[in-house]
Scaffold this motif. Sequence first.
Motif, mmCIF file in Angstrom:
data_model
loop_
_atom_site.group_PDB
_atom_site.id
_atom_site.type_symbol
_atom_site.label_atom_id
_atom_site.label_comp_id
_atom_site.label_asym_id
_atom_site.label_seq_id
_atom_site.Cartn_x
_atom_site.Cartn_y
_atom_site.Cartn_z
ATOM 1 N N LEU A 1 3.885 2.790 -4.044
ATOM 2 C CA LEU A 1 3.502 1.447 -3.625
ATOM 3 C C LEU A 1 4.355 0.402 -4.349
ATOM 4 O O LEU A 1 4.069 0.025 -5.484
ATOM 5 C CB LEU A 1 2.009 1.239 -3.888
ATOM 6 C CG LEU A 1 1.113 2.224 -3.115
ATOM 7 C CD1 LEU A 1 -0.282 2.270 -3.682
ATOM 8 C CD2 LEU A 1 1.070 1.875 -1.632
ATOM 9 N N ALA A 2 5.430 -0.030 -3.676
ATOM 10 C CA ALA A 2 6.315 -1.055 -4.234
ATOM 11 C C ALA A 2 5.905 -2.430 -3.725
ATOM 12 O O ALA A 2 5.277 -2.551 -2.665
ATOM 13 C CB ALA A 2 7.758 -0.757 -3.830
ATOM 14 N N ASN A 3 6.236 -3.474 -4.505
ATOM 15 C CA ASN A 3 5.945 -4.870 -4.126
ATOM 16 C C ASN A 3 4.486 -5.062 -3.706
ATOM 17 O O ASN A 3 4.192 -5.769 -2.738
ATOM 18 C CB ASN A 3 6.864 -5.326 -2.977
ATOM 19 C CG ASN A 3 8.320 -5.237 -3.360
ATOM 20 O OD1 ASN A 3 8.720 -5.730 -4.408
ATOM 21 N ND2 ASN A 3 9.108 -4.572 -2.532
ATOM 22 N N ALA A 4 3.590 -4.383 -4.411
ATOM 23 C CA ALA A 4 2.173 -4.456 -4.045
ATOM 24 C C ALA A 4 1.308 -4.684 -5.275
ATOM 25 O O ALA A 4 1.655 -4.271 -6.381
ATOM 26 C CB ALA A 4 1.750 -3.160 -3.353
ATOM 27 N N ALA A 5 0.193 -5.372 -5.058
ATOM 28 C CA ALA A 5 -0.854 -5.466 -6.088
ATOM 29 C C ALA A 5 -1.901 -4.427 -5.713
ATOM 30 O O ALA A 5 -2.478 -4.485 -4.620
ATOM 31 C CB ALA A 5 -1.466 -6.860 -6.109
ATOM 32 N N ILE A 6 -2.102 -3.461 -6.586
ATOM 33 C CA ILE A 6 -2.988 -2.329 -6.274
ATOM 34 C C ILE A 6 -4.186 -2.374 -7.217
ATOM 35 O O ILE A 6 -4.015 -2.435 -8.438
ATOM 36 C CB ILE A 6 -2.244 -0.985 -6.465
ATOM 37 C CG1 ILE A 6 -0.841 -1.058 -5.845
ATOM 38 C CG2 ILE A 6 -3.027 0.157 -5.868
ATOM 39 C CD1 ILE A 6 0.200 -0.306 -6.617
#
Length: 351
Positions: A250-255
Motif C-alpha cells: 500500500l503506497a501513497n496511502a494512510a492505512i
Amino acid sequence: MNGRELVSSSSRHPRSPAIDANHFVLTFENNRLASELFGQFDQHLKLLEERLNIDARARGNSVSITGELLATNQARRALDFLYERLQKGGSVETSDVEGAIRMAVAADDQLTLPTLERKAKLSMAQISTRKKTVQARTPTQDAYMRALERSELVFGVGPAGTGKTYLAVAHAAQLLERGIVDRIVLTRPAVEAGERLGFLPGDMKEKVDPYLRPLYDALYDMIPGDKVERAITAGVIEIAPLAFMRGRTLANAAIILDEAQNTTSMQMKMFLTRLGENGRMIITGDPSQVDLPRGVTSGLVEALQVLKGVEGVSVVRFKDTDVVRHPLVGRIVQAYDAKYKVQDESEQSEH
C-alpha cells in the motif's frame, strides 16, 4: 482592535504579586464572545471553579478570579485559549472547557523549574479538514496528534473513549484532503464478541460494515457525506477486513488498523509489511480487551514489544484519565481495571 482582549494589561495579571497574587480580573472586549466563553448560566466558569478549586465570578464581560496562584493562572490560560478560539469563529462546548483545563494543568506538571507565574499560552495540536477542526482535549491526545504528524508508523493504545481511533481517521482525512496521500485504507479484524465472519448473514459488505461502523462515523464527521460515498465508490477510501490486506503493498496511502489487539502474531506481521512508499500506518487497540481464543498471542501486544525503540515507530499510550466521552465512562473504565487487577493478583498468588 481585534486583540483578545482584556481592557488593560494590568487587569490580566495579579495587581500586587506580593499581597494579592491570587486574585485578578480578566476583561474580554467582545461582550457576545465573553457570554459564550462563560457559558449559559456561567456553566463554564462553574466547571473551572469545580476542577481548579478557585472562585470565578462574572460581571458583564469581566470575570474576577480568586484562588491559589497556580490554579488561578491555569484558569487564566484556559480562558485565554478558549476566547482566542471563539475569536477565530470556533465554538466552546463543555468538553472544550474540560480539555483546556486538562492542558493547562498538564503544562504546569511538565514544568520542572518553579516560576512565579506561567505566562505561556496554551498550545494544543489540531487536525483540520474543510468540514471540521478537531483539537486535542488531553495531553496524551496532544502527544498522539503530534506523533501522527511526525512518524510513518504510530501505535495508539489504551482504553475505549480516549479518541485514538477517531483522531487516526481524522488525521487520515486531513492527509487525503491535502494531497499528501492518494487514498485511505481502513481495516479491523472481525473476531469481536466471539463471532466469525463466516457465521454472519449477508454479503461481504453487510458482514463487514457493523465492525467498521466507528471508522465510518469518524469519516463522516471530517468529510461531507456525499464526498465519502463518492470516494468509497472510486476506491479512494477503502474499508475492508484485515484478511483482504494479504499480498498487497500500500503506497501513497494512510492505512489504519483498528482493534489491533484482536490480530494474531501472523496477521500483525502481514499487516506491518504492507507499508509502501510514502505510506502512513496507524494502529490502534486496547491490549486489555483481547477477544482472541485462549492461548493465542495478541499481535498488538507482541508488536509493541518487538518494535520497541525502532526508528520511525511511535507508541502513544492512553490511560483512563484520557477518556473524553463522558466523565462516567472514565470512572467505569477505572473500576473495571481495578477489578481485573485484583483478579490477576489473586490468580498469581495461587500459582
